[in-house]
Design a protein around this motif. Structure first.
Motif, mmCIF file in Angstrom:
data_model
loop_
_atom_site.group_PDB
_atom_site.id
_atom_site.type_symbol
_atom_site.label_atom_id
_atom_site.label_comp_id
_atom_site.label_asym_id
_atom_site.label_seq_id
_atom_site.Cartn_x
_atom_site.Cartn_y
_atom_site.Cartn_z
ATOM 1 N N ALA A 178 -7.640 8.933 -0.529
ATOM 2 C CA ALA A 178 -7.481 9.412 0.848
ATOM 3 C C ALA A 178 -6.084 9.982 1.069
ATOM 4 C CB ALA A 178 -7.754 8.271 1.827
ATOM 5 N N SER A 179 -5.073 9.316 0.561
ATOM 6 C CA SER A 179 -3.691 9.801 0.709
ATOM 7 C C SER A 179 -3.515 11.149 0.014
ATOM 8 C CB SER A 179 -2.711 8.784 0.137
ATOM 9 O OG SER A 179 -2.829 7.534 0.774
ATOM 10 N N TYR A 180 -4.085 11.259 -1.178
ATOM 11 C CA TYR A 180 -4.016 12.512 -1.939
ATOM 12 C C TYR A 180 -4.681 13.632 -1.140
ATOM 13 C CZ TYR A 180 -4.253 15.497 -6.137
ATOM 14 O OH TYR A 180 -4.111 16.512 -7.052
ATOM 15 N N ALA A 181 -5.880 13.352 -0.606
ATOM 16 C CA ALA A 181 -6.634 14.370 0.128
ATOM 17 C C ALA A 181 -5.916 14.778 1.417
ATOM 18 C CB ALA A 181 -8.037 13.855 0.444
ATOM 19 N N VAL A 182 -5.371 13.804 2.133
ATOM 20 C CA VAL A 182 -4.679 14.109 3.392
ATOM 21 C C VAL A 182 -3.442 14.960 3.132
ATOM 22 C CG1 VAL A 182 -3.343 13.094 5.279
ATOM 23 C CG2 VAL A 182 -5.557 12.110 4.646
ATOM 24 N N PHE A 183 -2.641 14.574 2.138
ATOM 25 C CA PHE A 183 -1.425 15.337 1.842
ATOM 26 C C PHE A 183 -1.780 16.738 1.351
ATOM 27 C CE2 PHE A 183 2.337 16.408 -0.813
ATOM 28 C CZ PHE A 183 3.293 16.347 0.197
ATOM 29 N N ALA A 184 -2.824 16.842 0.516
ATOM 30 C CA ALA A 184 -3.269 18.155 0.046
ATOM 31 C C ALA A 184 -3.708 19.010 1.222
ATOM 32 C CB ALA A 184 -4.409 17.994 -0.954
ATOM 33 N N GLY A 185 -4.426 18.409 2.162
ATOM 34 C CA GLY A 185 -4.872 19.156 3.335
ATOM 35 C C GLY A 185 -3.719 19.650 4.185
ATOM 36 N N PHE A 215 -0.126 14.702 -6.273
ATOM 37 C CA PHE A 215 -0.545 15.994 -5.732
ATOM 38 C C PHE A 215 0.515 17.059 -6.005
ATOM 39 C CE2 PHE A 215 -0.203 19.208 -2.424
ATOM 40 C CZ PHE A 215 -1.408 19.855 -2.617
ATOM 41 N N LEU A 216 1.794 16.723 -5.849
ATOM 42 C CA LEU A 216 2.850 17.701 -6.154
ATOM 43 C C LEU A 216 2.771 18.148 -7.607
ATOM 44 C CD1 LEU A 216 5.953 16.331 -4.204
ATOM 45 C CD2 LEU A 216 4.657 18.425 -3.734
ATOM 46 N N SER A 217 2.364 17.234 -8.490
ATOM 47 C CA SER A 217 2.162 17.605 -9.884
ATOM 48 C C SER A 217 1.071 18.667 -9.988
ATOM 49 C CB SER A 217 1.780 16.366 -10.702
ATOM 50 O OG SER A 217 1.531 16.707 -12.050
ATOM 51 N N ASN A 252 0.803 -1.222 0.000
ATOM 52 C CA ASN A 252 0.000 0.000 0.000
ATOM 53 C C ASN A 252 0.837 1.273 0.000
ATOM 54 O OD1 ASN A 252 -2.416 -1.429 -0.033
ATOM 55 N ND2 ASN A 252 -2.581 -1.471 2.202
ATOM 56 N N TYR A 253 2.078 1.192 0.493
ATOM 57 C CA TYR A 253 2.881 2.423 0.542
ATOM 58 C C TYR A 253 3.210 2.944 -0.849
ATOM 59 C CZ TYR A 253 6.798 -0.968 0.278
ATOM 60 O OH TYR A 253 7.662 -1.981 -0.071
ATOM 61 N N TRP A 254 3.176 2.064 -1.864
ATOM 62 C CA TRP A 254 3.368 2.549 -3.232
ATOM 63 C C TRP A 254 2.222 3.489 -3.620
ATOM 64 C CZ3 TRP A 254 8.088 2.123 -4.056
ATOM 65 C CH2 TRP A 254 8.814 0.943 -3.908
ATOM 66 N N LEU A 255 1.011 3.160 -3.194
ATOM 67 C CA LEU A 255 -0.145 4.009 -3.489
ATOM 68 C C LEU A 255 -0.015 5.363 -2.802
ATOM 69 C CD1 LEU A 255 -3.093 1.451 -3.149
ATOM 70 C CD2 LEU A 255 -2.304 2.548 -5.251
ATOM 71 N N ILE A 256 0.467 5.336 -1.570
ATOM 72 C CA ILE A 256 0.630 6.589 -0.826
ATOM 73 C C ILE A 256 1.666 7.484 -1.511
ATOM 74 C CG2 ILE A 256 1.350 7.581 1.385
ATOM 75 C CD1 ILE A 256 0.284 4.990 2.713
ATOM 76 N N LEU A 257 2.793 6.901 -1.897
ATOM 77 C CA LEU A 257 3.818 7.672 -2.589
ATOM 78 C C LEU A 257 3.309 8.186 -3.934
ATOM 79 C CD1 LEU A 257 6.949 5.467 -1.808
ATOM 80 C CD2 LEU A 257 6.551 7.818 -1.025
ATOM 81 N N ALA A 258 2.546 7.358 -4.645
ATOM 82 C CA ALA A 258 1.965 7.794 -5.921
ATOM 83 C C ALA A 258 1.056 9.001 -5.706
ATOM 84 C CB ALA A 258 1.192 6.654 -6.571
ATOM 85 N N ALA A 259 0.257 8.963 -4.639
ATOM 86 C CA ALA A 259 -0.656 10.071 -4.354
ATOM 87 C C ALA A 259 0.111 11.344 -4.012
ATOM 88 C CB ALA A 259 -1.583 9.683 -3.203
#
Length: 549
Positions: A211-218, A172-174, A161-168
């Motif tokens: 969820a990872s994308y939203a959390v990091f964006a927040g 988001f940085l993009s 799952n950590y690959w998904l988190i890193l992808a998110a």
């Protein structure tokens, strides 16, 4: 070791060298001052000195673009050539990220190195200055590399799952580098995950990614809301104007975009045999993911060329992706199998011929000296000569090479290895030694509305800080009427002691014309010199001081 194993290891070494060597080559050159590069320097310099985007300056983008250049300025100092070092690092990371995607799809070694070479010479090698239209794509490629680590794990291993988190995080940085490319990157990742979830009958990977994308964006955005983030960050609200026009998009795609449409044609033709298999084709996860990736990238490139139109080659990241997919389809159908050195050399020669334009500009002067083109308009017998070089008579034609050959280098350290017109260099020297201007510096009442943003460091004057001040001054892009009126009012009140203003008459308010009108009415012009630009958008840097009375 088997012959195949030895060949695979040689290819791995070659891939490593290709990425590193081509990325480091720009470090050994010197460069003409590039238009718009002032923005890369200024944002990175301010962040490297602790200024916080949106709190200390506003901009219509996120700050993902400046993270790496700011880090490099912290290490190597604020010279403009530091930006080239930062881009070399970016190119190394992007090369290995792209290579990771190829390995995830199990592209055969010889084909893989050909595709990597296409990626480098068609896209990566052309970018030796950091620019947001490049950085947004690099973050996307890194995000995709992590995503495919999850979607296509090695040897059928359980995906982590950590690959998904890193992808998110990188997707988001993009988006937080540039909204158009980053938004398309997000949609592409979601499309790939939706297919994966349908195929495997589970929704958890998609939920983890979102969820990872939203959390990091927040984490990034919420602390910025109190600084006017909603005003500055362009999400379609006034005072921002939309660049979305269906006519312009259709015109770009159907009247131009020949390369993109040709790749679509080839991919569709090669996929037709698979369509006959129906459901089994849809269940071929590796093929379907690669097809979704390729058509997604081609679609993104078609849109990106319209929303990010300067410079004209912003969208050429698609070549390597399409080439990789075409090679894979040819391999799958046993039409083309590159599995020995002779075949590889032949294919390599063809690829180099295909992208010879990337190298030609370096050998062109030598070839031209050996075989000079005929530019004579009259033959020895008195006949009028018509050829490619003489068929057009235009007295106003500007000789770019002759103009650029008159460029020279400044002795100011921040401009080391960066050439500029001689007039610009002389004008900078006058500024650096003008006692009237130097005496004003401690008061910090200097406004630098020019492309020579490094002057703030070179001369020791600060920049105005606050959420109401824009990072750059392009009216309707980097600032709006509210900021234009603020500067005009300050000038009318003689707030600034010195104002440097760049006048570019044939660009639409690249620096607001109203500010120049206010300066001409309220300030005294004491100097002017050429801006570091090539035609047709030539400019003049004007130096204004507050009247003495």
């Amino acid at each position: 070791m088997t012959t195949l194993g030895r060949s695979t290891r040689i290819v791995s070494y070659a891939e490593f060298l290709l990425i590193i060597v081509f990325a480091l080559l720009p470090l050994f050159g010197s460069y003409p001052f590039r238009i718009n590069i002032f923005l890369s320097w200024d944002g990175a310099y301010r962040m490297s000195h602790g200024q916080i985007p949106f709190k200390d300056f506003g901009m219509p983008l996120g700050f993902g673009y400046w993270i790496i250049p700011a880090f490099f300025m912290k290490i190597f100092g604020p010279a403009m050539i530091t930006l080239v070092k930062a881009q070399s690092f970016i190119n190394i990371i992007s090369g290995f990220a792209f290579l990771s995607i190829l390995k995830s799809f199990r592209i055969p070694p010889y084909s893989r190195i050909l595709v990597l070479l296409v990626y480098i010479v068609s896209y990566s090698m052309l970018n030796f200055w950091p620019w947001y239209n490049n950085t947004v794509i690099i973050y996307e490629i890194i995000g995709l590399a992590f995503l495919f680590k999850y979607l296509l794990p090695k040897d059928g291993a359980e995906p982590k799952n950590y690959w998904l988190i890193l992808a998110a995080v990188f997707t988001f940085l993009s988006f937080f580098t540039k909204q158009d490319g980053g938004g398309l990157a997000l949609m592409l990742c979601i499309a790939l995950l939706i297919y994966h979830c349908i195929l495997h009958k589970k929704v958890k990977p998609l939920l983890i990614f979102i969820a990872s994308y939203a959390v990091f964006a927040g984490i990034i955005i919420i602390p910025l809301l109190k600084y006017g983030f909603g005003y500055w960050f362009n999400h379609g609200q006034p005072p921002h104007s939309t660049r979305l026009s269906l006519y312009d998009l259709f015109n770009r795609v159907f009247a131009k975009s020949e390369d993109i449409k040709f790749y679509v044609l080839l991919c569709v033709l090669l996929l037709i045999p698979y369509f006959k298999s129906g459901v089994s084709f849809l269940r071929n996860e590796r093929l379907m993911l690669f097809a979704l990736l390729t058509f997604g990238i081609l679609t993104e490139a078609a849109i990106f060329q319209f929303t990010s139109y300067v410079p004209a080659n912003n969208n050429i990241f698609f070549h390597a992706f399409a080439f990789a997919f075409i090679l894979m389809l040819l391999n799958e159908k046993d039409i083309l199998l590159i599995n020995n050195g002779k075949q590889f050399v032949l294919a390599l020669a063809a690829v180099l011929l295909w992208w010879s334009a990337a190298f030609w500009k370096y050998i062109d002067p030598k070839i031209q000296r050996a075989f000079p083109p005929s530019t004579a308009t009259i033959s020895p017998t008195g006949e009028n000569i018509i050829n490619e070089h003489t068929y057009r008579l235009n007295a106003d034609t500007f000789n770019y090479k002759k103009y650029q050959s008159g460029w020279t280098f400044s002795s100011v350290p921040v401009f080391r290895k960066i050439s500029m017109p001689a007039s610009t260099v002389e004008g900078i020297d006058r500024l650096m030694h003008n006692p009237e201007i130097l005496s004003k510096i401690p008061n910090n009442r200097i406004l630098n509305m020019t492309e020579l943003t490094p002057l703030s460091y070179a001369m020791g004057f600060g920049t105005e800080r606050g959420s109401e001040y824009p990072l750059w001054y392009h009216l309707g892009v980097g600032m709006y009427n509210k900021q234009k009126d603020m500067y005009c009012n300050k000038i009318a009140q003689h707030y600034y002691d010195v104002v440097l203003y760049e006048y570019i008459p044939n660009l639409n308010n690249f620096y607001p014309f109203a500010v120049r009108d206010a300066l001409r009415a309220n300030y005294q012009l004491i100097d002017s010199f050429d801006a570091p630009r090539l035609p047709p958008a030539l400019g003049t840097i004007e130096v204004y001081v507050k009247p003495s009375h």
